[in-house]
Motif scaffolding. Sequence first.
Motif, PDB file in Angstrom:
ATOM      1  N   MET A 256       0.828  -1.202   0.000  1.00 54.15           N
ATOM      2  CA  MET A 256       0.000   0.000   0.000  1.00 54.15           C
ATOM      3  C   MET A 256       0.871   1.265   0.000  1.00 54.15           C
ATOM      4  O   MET A 256       0.544   2.267  -0.643  1.00 54.15           O
ATOM      5  N   ALA A 257       1.999   1.213   0.718  1.00 51.88           N
ATOM      6  CA  ALA A 257       2.929   2.345   0.683  1.00 51.88           C
ATOM      7  C   ALA A 257       3.487   2.525  -0.723  1.00 51.88           C
ATOM      8  O   ALA A 257       3.674   3.656  -1.195  1.00 51.88           O
ATOM      9  N   ASN A 258       3.736   1.419  -1.413  1.00 51.61           N
ATOM     10  CA  ASN A 258       4.210   1.514  -2.788  1.00 51.61           C
ATOM     11  C   ASN A 258       3.170   2.157  -3.691  1.00 51.61           C
ATOM     12  O   ASN A 258       3.508   2.890  -4.630  1.00 51.61           O
ATOM     13  N   ALA A 259       1.896   1.897  -3.433  1.00 48.61           N
ATOM     14  CA  ALA A 259       0.837   2.536  -4.210  1.00 48.61           C
ATOM     15  C   ALA A 259       0.888   4.053  -4.038  1.00 48.61           C
ATOM     16  O   ALA A 259       0.788   4.818  -5.015  1.00 48.61           O
ATOM     17  N   ILE A 260       1.057   4.505  -2.797  1.00 45.66           N
ATOM     18  CA  ILE A 260       1.183   5.952  -2.550  1.00 45.66           C
ATOM     19  C   ILE A 260       2.432   6.497  -3.231  1.00 45.66           C
ATOM     20  O   ILE A 260       2.428   7.582  -3.823  1.00 45.66           O
ATOM     21  N   ARG A 261       3.500   5.746  -3.152  1.00 41.32           N
ATOM     22  CA  ARG A 261       4.755   6.138  -3.806  1.00 41.32           C
ATOM     23  C   ARG A 261       4.552   6.324  -5.312  1.00 41.32           C
ATOM     24  O   ARG A 261       5.004   7.310  -5.905  1.00 41.32           O
ATOM     25  N   ASN A 262       3.857   5.381  -5.950  1.00 39.50           N
ATOM     26  CA  ASN A 262       3.606   5.494  -7.390  1.00 39.50           C
ATOM     27  C   ASN A 262       2.758   6.713  -7.716  1.00 39.50           C
ATOM     28  O   ASN A 262       3.004   7.411  -8.710  1.00 39.50           O
ATOM     29  N   VAL A 263       1.753   6.952  -6.893  1.00 41.62           N
ATOM     30  CA  VAL A 263       0.882   8.113  -7.102  1.00 41.62           C
ATOM     31  C   VAL A 263       1.690   9.407  -7.021  1.00 41.62           C
ATOM     32  O   VAL A 263       1.555  10.305  -7.858  1.00 41.62           O
ATOM     33  N   ARG A 264       2.528   9.505  -6.003  1.00 43.20           N
ATOM     34  CA  ARG A 264       3.354  10.713  -5.827  1.00 43.20           C
ATOM     35  C   ARG A 264       4.329  10.862  -7.000  1.00 43.20           C
ATOM     36  O   ARG A 264       4.541  11.972  -7.515  1.00 43.20           O
ATOM     37  N   ARG A 265       4.907   9.746  -7.439  1.00 41.20           N
ATOM     38  CA  ARG A 265       5.915   9.795  -8.502  1.00 41.20           C
ATOM     39  C   ARG A 265       5.344  10.321  -9.823  1.00 41.20           C
ATOM     40  O   ARG A 265       6.002  11.076 -10.533  1.00 41.20           O
ATOM     41  N   ILE A 266       4.110   9.918 -10.156  1.00 42.11           N
ATOM     42  CA  ILE A 266       3.540  10.335 -11.441  1.00 42.11           C
ATOM     43  C   ILE A 266       2.714  11.607 -11.346  1.00 42.11           C
ATOM     44  O   ILE A 266       2.232  12.112 -12.366  1.00 42.11           O
ATOM     45  N   GLY A 267       2.545  12.137 -10.123  1.00 41.95           N
ATOM     46  CA  GLY A 267       1.831  13.395  -9.974  1.00 41.95           C
ATOM     47  C   GLY A 267       0.320  13.275  -9.945  1.00 41.95           C
ATOM     48  O   GLY A 267      -0.395  14.253 -10.156  1.00 41.95           O
ATOM     49  N   PHE A 268      -0.204  12.081  -9.657  1.00 39.65           N
ATOM     50  CA  PHE A 268      -1.643  11.896  -9.527  1.00 39.65           C
ATOM     51  C   PHE A 268      -2.107  12.512  -8.208  1.00 39.65           C
ATOM     52  O   PHE A 268      -1.348  12.634  -7.252  1.00 39.65           O
ATOM     53  N   SER A 269      -3.378  12.907  -8.139  1.00 42.33           N
ATOM     54  CA  SER A 269      -3.918  13.555  -6.949  1.00 42.33           C
ATOM     55  C   SER A 269      -3.825  12.635  -5.732  1.00 42.33           C
ATOM     56  O   SER A 269      -4.406  11.542  -5.713  1.00 42.33           O
ATOM     57  N   LEU A 270      -3.107  13.081  -4.705  1.00 39.86           N
ATOM     58  CA  LEU A 270      -2.999  12.295  -3.480  1.00 39.86           C
ATOM     59  C   LEU A 270      -4.340  12.223  -2.763  1.00 39.86           C
ATOM     60  O   LEU A 270      -4.659  11.209  -2.125  1.00 39.86           O
ATOM     61  N   GLU A 271      -5.137  13.281  -2.855  1.00 39.82           N
ATOM     62  CA  GLU A 271      -6.444  13.274  -2.216  1.00 39.82           C
ATOM     63  C   GLU A 271      -7.355  12.220  -2.845  1.00 39.82           C
ATOM     64  O   GLU A 271      -8.028  11.453  -2.147  1.00 39.82           O
ATOM     65  N   GLU A 272      -7.376  12.162  -4.185  1.00 34.30           N
ATOM     66  CA  GLU A 272      -8.190  11.159  -4.850  1.00 34.30           C
ATOM     67  C   GLU A 272      -7.643   9.763  -4.567  1.00 34.30           C
ATOM     68  O   GLU A 272      -8.410   8.808  -4.368  1.00 34.30           O
ATOM     69  N   ALA A 273      -6.333   9.647  -4.547  1.00 38.71           N
ATOM     70  CA  ALA A 273      -5.727   8.345  -4.267  1.00 38.71           C
ATOM     71  C   ALA A 273      -6.145   7.849  -2.888  1.00 38.71           C
ATOM     72  O   ALA A 273      -6.490   6.672  -2.718  1.00 38.71           O
ATOM     73  N   ASP A 274      -6.125   8.734  -1.885  1.00 35.68           N
ATOM     74  CA  ASP A 274      -6.516   8.318  -0.537  1.00 35.68           C
ATOM     75  C   ASP A 274      -7.970   7.879  -0.488  1.00 35.68           C
ATOM     76  O   ASP A 274      -8.324   6.932   0.211  1.00 35.68           O
ATOM     77  N   SER A 275      -8.831   8.561  -1.245  1.00 33.52           N
ATOM     78  CA  SER A 275     -10.247   8.191  -1.241  1.00 33.52           C
ATOM     79  C   SER A 275     -10.472   6.844  -1.911  1.00 33.52           C
ATOM     80  O   SER A 275     -11.357   6.080  -1.507  1.00 33.52           O
ATOM     81  N   LEU A 276      -9.673   6.518  -2.935  1.00 25.06           N
ATOM     82  CA  LEU A 276      -9.810   5.236  -3.620  1.00 25.06           C
ATOM     83  C   LEU A 276      -9.146   4.104  -2.854  1.00 25.06           C
ATOM     84  O   LEU A 276      -9.655   2.983  -2.818  1.00 25.06           O
ATOM     85  N   LEU A 277      -8.017   4.395  -2.219  1.00 21.53           N
ATOM     86  CA  LEU A 277      -7.237   3.356  -1.566  1.00 21.53           C
ATOM     87  C   LEU A 277      -7.733   3.040  -0.161  1.00 21.53           C
ATOM     88  O   LEU A 277      -7.825   1.880   0.238  1.00 21.53           O
ATOM     89  N   GLY A 278      -8.045   4.087   0.588  1.00 16.81           N
ATOM     90  CA  GLY A 278      -8.557   3.871   1.940  1.00 16.81           C
ATOM     91  C   GLY A 278      -7.569   3.185   2.868  1.00 16.81           C
ATOM     92  O   GLY A 278      -7.950   2.379   3.720  1.00 16.81           O
ATOM     93  N   TYR A 279      -6.294   3.504   2.726  1.00 17.08           N
ATOM     94  CA  TYR A 279      -5.249   2.834   3.500  1.00 17.08           C
ATOM     95  C   TYR A 279      -4.907   3.626   4.748  1.00 17.08           C
ATOM     96  O   TYR A 279      -4.586   4.815   4.682  1.00 17.08           O
ATOM     97  N   THR A 280      -4.979   2.963   5.918  1.00 18.66           N
ATOM     98  CA  THR A 280      -4.540   3.538   7.183  1.00 18.66           C
ATOM     99  C   THR A 280      -3.328   2.765   7.661  1.00 18.66           C
ATOM    100  O   THR A 280      -3.435   1.563   7.953  1.00 18.66           O
ATOM    101  N   PRO A 281      -2.154   3.384   7.725  1.00 24.77           N
ATOM    102  CA  PRO A 281      -0.942   2.647   8.114  1.00 24.77           C
ATOM    103  C   PRO A 281      -0.986   2.208   9.569  1.00 24.77           C
ATOM    104  O   PRO A 281      -1.603   2.862  10.413  1.00 24.77           O
TER     105      PRO A 281
END
Length: 323
Positions: A256-281
């Motif tokens: 799941m951390a890698n998913a956030i990493r990929n999102v940040r790397r390509i510049g996708f919206s972190l807010e939208e990513a959090d809403s789709l992923l729903g990951y709580t570390p």
Amino acid sequence: MKVSILVPVYNVERYIARCAESLFNQTHNDIEYLFVDDCTPDRSIDVLRSVVGRYPRRKGQVRILRNAANSGIGAVRQRLIDESTGECVTFVDSDDYLPPRAVELLCAEMEHSGADMVDGAWQRVTQDGVSPAILPYQGHDTRRYLGLMLCQNIVSNRMWGRLYRRRLFTGNGIRLTPGIDYAEDYSVMSRVLFYASRSFINDPVYFYSDENAASYTHTTSTRHVRSYLRSCRVVLDFYTKNDTEGRYLTPLQLGMANAIRNVRRIGFSLEEADSLLGYTPHGPLFRLVAAMLRGRCPYRLAEALYLAARKMFIGNEKGDNKQ
């Protein structure tokens, strides 16, 4: 051992003849061939029917189904599983092809080992030729293999080039999610291996074509990123429900951390990513990793912490993620 070969068909007029010929030339005889026409806009089905006509001994084993509307690869693969009748299934993309003994070799290993799933080696096909064989992960511990798969990007999560007992899907409620048409392999393989025993052979059993510029793997779009995040969410929800002992919590969090990493790397919206992923570390380390990846911390520093956390889990182990 009856094997159902499951093939989605969409916009592969240039490749379908090569694919079908390789399937009909298999040395294993007890095969059911299932093709689903996902409303292809070209002549793929005409070409396929022409090839079937050249293999009269296989004709009675072939079923060509058609979707009423274009549904995408996830829904098509699920229909193929639902329609299949073989004890075992294997997935083949219609721009790829198999060596003649592929099914025979996979079946032999499954019968010998008693495993629920058997991997084989594969070769990449480009305009420059065919690569040397890429071997499957060589470890024999299925739990370790699953942990590495959950981490992402270490071992291959491909659905093709493997033979499965069909009951892995039908007996455990593992279904592909309509609309997840990119990274669907991760959502499926991460759940299948929760229940499966695994074996492997080093014989090449699959030719993976990198020639088709229209394939999913050649493009990355916002739609694909959303599909990838939904795929990760399927995996997260499954392990939250089923891994009651937390055996896979660390590799799941790394994935799941890698998913956030990929999102940040390509510049996708972190807010939208959090809403789709729903990951709580969970735990201070992964809370810190997620906070750095989500925050204003320089990407290289956040990535370095993530990679250090992953290194603690995987050590110096090498995988087979060559895609």
